[in-house]
Design a protein around this motif. Structure first.
Motif, PDB file in Angstrom:
ATOM      1  N   MET A  71       0.830  -1.208   0.000  1.00 60.26           N
ATOM      2  CA  MET A  71       0.000   0.000   0.000  1.00 60.26           C
ATOM      3  C   MET A  71       0.861   1.254   0.000  1.00 60.26           C
ATOM      4  SD  MET A  71      -3.062  -1.194   2.559  1.00 60.26           S
ATOM      5  CE  MET A  71      -3.641   0.455   2.789  1.00 60.26           C
ATOM      6  N   SER A  72       1.985   1.217   0.685  1.00 59.05           N
ATOM      7  CA  SER A  72       2.888   2.365   0.713  1.00 59.05           C
ATOM      8  C   SER A  72       3.536   2.582  -0.656  1.00 59.05           C
ATOM      9  CB  SER A  72       3.963   2.163   1.775  1.00 59.05           C
ATOM     10  OG  SER A  72       3.371   2.071   3.052  1.00 59.05           O
ATOM     11  N   VAL A  73       3.845   1.512  -1.351  1.00 61.72           N
ATOM     12  CA  VAL A  73       4.378   1.638  -2.711  1.00 61.72           C
ATOM     13  C   VAL A  73       3.329   2.266  -3.620  1.00 61.72           C
ATOM     14  CG1 VAL A  73       5.148   0.301  -4.717  1.00 61.72           C
ATOM     15  CG2 VAL A  73       6.070  -0.201  -2.468  1.00 61.72           C
ATOM     16  N   GLU A  74       2.067   1.900  -3.427  1.00 62.60           N
ATOM     17  CA  GLU A  74       0.987   2.507  -4.205  1.00 62.60           C
ATOM     18  C   GLU A  74       0.877   4.007  -3.926  1.00 62.60           C
ATOM     19  OE1 GLU A  74      -1.040   1.229  -6.587  1.00 62.60           O
ATOM     20  OE2 GLU A  74       0.241  -0.529  -6.472  1.00 62.60           O
ATOM     21  N   LEU A  75       1.067   4.417  -2.679  1.00 58.87           N
ATOM     22  CA  LEU A  75       1.069   5.855  -2.359  1.00 58.87           C
ATOM     23  C   LEU A  75       2.183   6.572  -3.103  1.00 58.87           C
ATOM     24  CD1 LEU A  75       0.360   6.249   1.470  1.00 58.87           C
ATOM     25  CD2 LEU A  75      -0.944   7.162  -0.425  1.00 58.87           C
ATOM     26  N   MET A  76       3.347   5.948  -3.162  1.00 61.43           N
ATOM     27  CA  MET A  76       4.467   6.567  -3.865  1.00 61.43           C
ATOM     28  C   MET A  76       4.185   6.672  -5.363  1.00 61.43           C
ATOM     29  SD  MET A  76       7.507   4.766  -1.623  1.00 61.43           S
ATOM     30  CE  MET A  76       8.657   4.748  -2.920  1.00 61.43           C
ATOM     31  N   LEU A  77       3.576   5.637  -5.934  1.00 59.46           N
ATOM     32  CA  LEU A  77       3.233   5.697  -7.359  1.00 59.46           C
ATOM     33  C   LEU A  77       2.165   6.755  -7.632  1.00 59.46           C
ATOM     34  CD1 LEU A  77       3.214   1.928  -8.320  1.00 59.46           C
ATOM     35  CD2 LEU A  77       4.806   3.669  -9.098  1.00 59.46           C
ATOM     36  N   ASN A  78       1.218   6.920  -6.720  1.00 58.58           N
ATOM     37  CA  ASN A  78       0.208   7.958  -6.894  1.00 58.58           C
ATOM     38  C   ASN A  78       0.807   9.354  -6.795  1.00 58.58           C
ATOM     39  OD1 ASN A  78      -1.989   6.319  -7.416  1.00 58.58           O
ATOM     40  ND2 ASN A  78      -2.408   6.008  -5.250  1.00 58.58           N
ATOM     41  N   ALA A  79       1.829   9.529  -5.981  1.00 59.17           N
ATOM     42  CA  ALA A  79       2.520  10.818  -5.922  1.00 59.17           C
ATOM     43  C   ALA A  79       3.205  11.118  -7.251  1.00 59.17           C
ATOM     44  CB  ALA A  79       3.545  10.802  -4.783  1.00 59.17           C
ATOM     45  N   VAL A  80       3.795  10.099  -7.848  1.00 60.38           N
ATOM     46  CA  VAL A  80       4.419  10.278  -9.163  1.00 60.38           C
ATOM     47  C   VAL A  80       3.361  10.622 -10.208  1.00 60.38           C
ATOM     48  CG1 VAL A  80       5.663   9.067 -10.997  1.00 60.38           C
ATOM     49  CG2 VAL A  80       6.401   8.833  -8.629  1.00 60.38           C
ATOM     50  N   ASN A  81       2.214   9.944 -10.146  1.00 59.21           N
ATOM     51  CA  ASN A  81       1.126  10.237 -11.086  1.00 59.21           C
ATOM     52  C   ASN A  81       0.635  11.671 -10.943  1.00 59.21           C
ATOM     53  OD1 ASN A  81       1.157   7.686 -12.157  1.00 59.21           O
ATOM     54  ND2 ASN A  81      -0.453   6.923 -10.818  1.00 59.21           N
ATOM     55  N   LEU A  82       0.504  12.120  -9.721  1.00 57.29           N
ATOM     56  CA  LEU A  82       0.061  13.500  -9.489  1.00 57.29           C
ATOM     57  C   LEU A  82       1.058  14.495 -10.065  1.00 57.29           C
ATOM     58  CD1 LEU A  82      -1.991  15.396  -8.172  1.00 57.29           C
ATOM     59  CD2 LEU A  82      -0.700  15.181  -6.057  1.00 57.29           C
ATOM     60  N   ASN A  83       2.334  14.239  -9.901  1.00 57.39           N
ATOM     61  CA  ASN A  83       3.351  15.116 -10.484  1.00 57.39           C
ATOM     62  C   ASN A  83       3.311  15.083 -12.005  1.00 57.39           C
ATOM     63  OD1 ASN A  83       4.659  16.577  -8.513  1.00 57.39           O
ATOM     64  ND2 ASN A  83       6.016  14.886  -7.974  1.00 57.39           N
ATOM     65  N   LEU A  84       3.129  13.915 -12.582  1.00 58.83           N
ATOM     66  CA  LEU A  84       3.075  13.824 -14.039  1.00 58.83           C
ATOM     67  C   LEU A  84       1.923  14.645 -14.610  1.00 58.83           C
ATOM     68  CD1 LEU A  84       3.844  10.043 -14.659  1.00 58.83           C
ATOM     69  CD2 LEU A  84       5.202  11.972 -15.428  1.00 58.83           C
ATOM     70  N   VAL A  85       0.756  14.520 -14.006  1.00 54.69           N
ATOM     71  CA  VAL A  85      -0.400  15.256 -14.511  1.00 54.69           C
ATOM     72  C   VAL A  85      -0.244  16.751 -14.261  1.00 54.69           C
ATOM     73  CG1 VAL A  85      -2.883  15.589 -14.213  1.00 54.69           C
ATOM     74  CG2 VAL A  85      -1.948  13.294 -14.360  1.00 54.69           C
ATOM     75  N   ALA A  86       0.248  17.136 -13.086  1.00 61.49           N
ATOM     76  CA  ALA A  86       0.397  18.557 -12.766  1.00 61.49           C
ATOM     77  C   ALA A  86       1.398  19.229 -13.702  1.00 61.49           C
ATOM     78  CB  ALA A  86       0.845  18.726 -11.318  1.00 61.49           C
ATOM     79  N   PHE A  87       2.522  18.592 -13.953  1.00 64.79           N
ATOM     80  CA  PHE A  87       3.512  19.188 -14.843  1.00 64.79           C
ATOM     81  C   PHE A  87       3.043  19.154 -16.289  1.00 64.79           C
ATOM     82  CE2 PHE A  87       6.342  18.824 -11.223  1.00 64.79           C
ATOM     83  CZ  PHE A  87       7.048  20.009 -11.327  1.00 64.79           C
TER      84      PHE A  87
END
Length: 126
Positions: A32-48
């Motif tokens: 679940m913690s790895v999923e949180l890290m991947l979601n943070a990367v996804n949020l950065n990808l979409v924001a940028f």
């Protein structure tokens, strides 16, 4: 919305996920913690992607496309990871990462030669 808001939120999500990976002992909580890290990367990808698309007129939306690939890979990873964790839980009776490392073959507390090197164990059994 300014770029700093999603970037700070993504940093907090990634930090929480990193803490969960380093501090947790349960394999499911680590996944679940790895999923949180991947979601943070996804949020950065979409924001940028949104931020860069405002600067350029011809947009490719490559950040959103990469996010879709990341979501697909994360779904496959969590499916395979949960299958492995359930298989290990059925076989060993625990999903605690430290106990799984301690009960590895030849390193258990019941093994009298657990401190002996592998070569000496092979000679003793032969």
């Amino acid at each position: 919305m300014h770029l700093a808001y999603p970037a700070v939120l993504a940093a907090l999500l990634f930090g929480t996920g990193l803490y969960g990976v380093l501090a947790r002992r349960n394999a499911i909580l680590v996944l679940m913690s790895v999923e949180l890290m991947l979601n943070a990367v996804n949020l950065n990808l979409v924001a940028f992607d949104v931020w860069l698309s405002k600067a350029a007129r011809d947009t490719l939306h490559s950040g959103q496309a990469l996010t879709l690939f990341t979501i697909a890979i994360a779904a496959a990873e969590i499916g395979i990871g949960l299958a492995i964790v359930l298989s290990v839980y059925r076989g060993r009776g625990t999903s605690d990462i430290d106990k799984l490392r301690d009960t590895a073959e030849g390193h258990g507390p019941d093994d009298p030669d657990s401190d002996a090197p592998v070569a000496e164990k092979a000679e003793a059994t032969a």
